[in-house]
Design a protein around this motif. Structure first.
Motif, PDB file in Angstrom:
ATOM      1  N   ASP A  85      35.016  35.405  12.287  1.00 47.40           N
ATOM      2  CA  ASP A  85      35.153  34.133  13.345  1.00 47.40           C
ATOM      3  C   ASP A  85      34.059  34.253  14.384  1.00 47.40           C
ATOM      4  N   LYS A  86      33.485  35.348  14.818  1.00 47.96           N
ATOM      5  CA  LYS A  86      32.362  35.312  15.711  1.00 47.96           C
ATOM      6  C   LYS A  86      31.144  34.993  14.860  1.00 47.96           C
ATOM      7  N   TYR A  87      31.022  35.453  13.708  1.00 45.33           N
ATOM      8  CA  TYR A  87      30.132  35.113  12.765  1.00 45.33           C
ATOM      9  C   TYR A  87      29.657  33.706  12.775  1.00 45.33           C
ATOM     10  N   LYS A 113      27.352  28.741  14.408  1.00 45.95           N
ATOM     11  CA  LYS A 113      27.477  27.441  14.416  1.00 45.95           C
ATOM     12  C   LYS A 113      27.919  26.768  12.986  1.00 45.95           C
ATOM     13  N   LEU A 114      28.928  27.446  12.299  1.00 50.28           N
ATOM     14  CA  LEU A 114      29.467  27.164  11.146  1.00 50.28           C
ATOM     15  C   LEU A 114      30.900  26.788  11.276  1.00 50.28           C
ATOM     16  N   SER A 115      31.230  25.731  10.555  1.00 51.63           N
ATOM     17  CA  SER A 115      32.602  25.326  10.662  1.00 51.63           C
ATOM     18  C   SER A 115      33.349  25.975   9.559  1.00 51.63           C
ATOM     19  N   ARG A 129      42.575  33.472   6.532  1.00 55.32           N
ATOM     20  CA  ARG A 129      43.152  34.838   6.391  1.00 55.32           C
ATOM     21  C   ARG A 129      41.888  35.770   7.126  1.00 55.32           C
ATOM     22  N   ILE A 130      40.900  35.670   6.322  1.00 52.99           N
ATOM     23  CA  ILE A 130      39.801  36.535   6.971  1.00 52.99           C
ATOM     24  C   ILE A 130      39.378  36.135   8.258  1.00 52.99           C
ATOM     25  N   ARG A 131      39.234  34.900   8.615  1.00 53.52           N
ATOM     26  CA  ARG A 131      38.727  34.505  10.203  1.00 53.52           C
ATOM     27  C   ARG A 131      39.734  34.836  10.882  1.00 53.52           C
ATOM     28  N   ASN A 132      41.085  34.724  10.762  1.00 58.01           N
ATOM     29  CA  ASN A 132      42.168  35.337  11.567  1.00 58.01           C
ATOM     30  C   ASN A 132      42.358  36.685  11.538  1.00 58.01           C
ATOM     31  N   GLN A 176      24.573  40.132   5.841  1.00 55.17           N
ATOM     32  CA  GLN A 176      24.635  41.424   5.345  1.00 55.17           C
ATOM     33  C   GLN A 176      26.245  41.781   5.662  1.00 55.17           C
ATOM     34  N   PRO A 177      26.772  42.773   4.910  1.00 54.27           N
ATOM     35  CA  PRO A 177      28.098  43.287   5.253  1.00 54.27           C
ATOM     36  C   PRO A 177      28.122  43.555   6.647  1.00 54.27           C
ATOM     37  N   ASN A 178      27.392  44.237   7.317  1.00 48.01           N
ATOM     38  CA  ASN A 178      27.700  44.488   8.555  1.00 48.01           C
ATOM     39  C   ASN A 178      27.694  43.213   9.618  1.00 48.01           C
ATOM     40  N   ASP A 179      27.518  42.277   9.223  1.00 48.26           N
ATOM     41  CA  ASP A 179      27.467  40.888  10.108  1.00 48.26           C
ATOM     42  C   ASP A 179      28.973  40.487  10.003  1.00 48.26           C
TER      43      ASP A 179
END
Length: 69
Positions: free
Chosen positions: A7-9, A14-16, A33-36, A57-60
């Motif tokens: 969600d933050k990424y 600025k990705l929809s 589900r991932i975003r929430n 990267q995964p840490n993002d």
């Protein structure tokens, strides 16, 4: 606890929702589900598609909420 940070990424880059689905070719229900932060299982195929599709990267994609006990 380890949590998804999609969600933050998305906000920072600025990705929809539609952008993420199109770039990763992951079903919209999984992205939702991932975003929430409701996706608990991690499929390496999904992680790889997110990393490649979003060029990150995964840490993002994760944030840590571990507390010192």
């Amino acid at each position: 606890m380890l949590e998804w940070n999609l969600d933050k990424y998305m906000e920072e880059n600025k990705l929809s929702f539609k952008d993420v689905v199109e770039k990763t070719d992951i079903h919209k229900n999984v992205i939702s589900r991932i975003r929430n932060n409701r996706q608990r299982r991690l499929d390496l195929d999904v992680l790889e598609r997110l990393i490649k599709g979003l060029n990150c990267q995964p840490n993002d994609l994760f944030r840590s909420t571990f507390k010192n006990e």
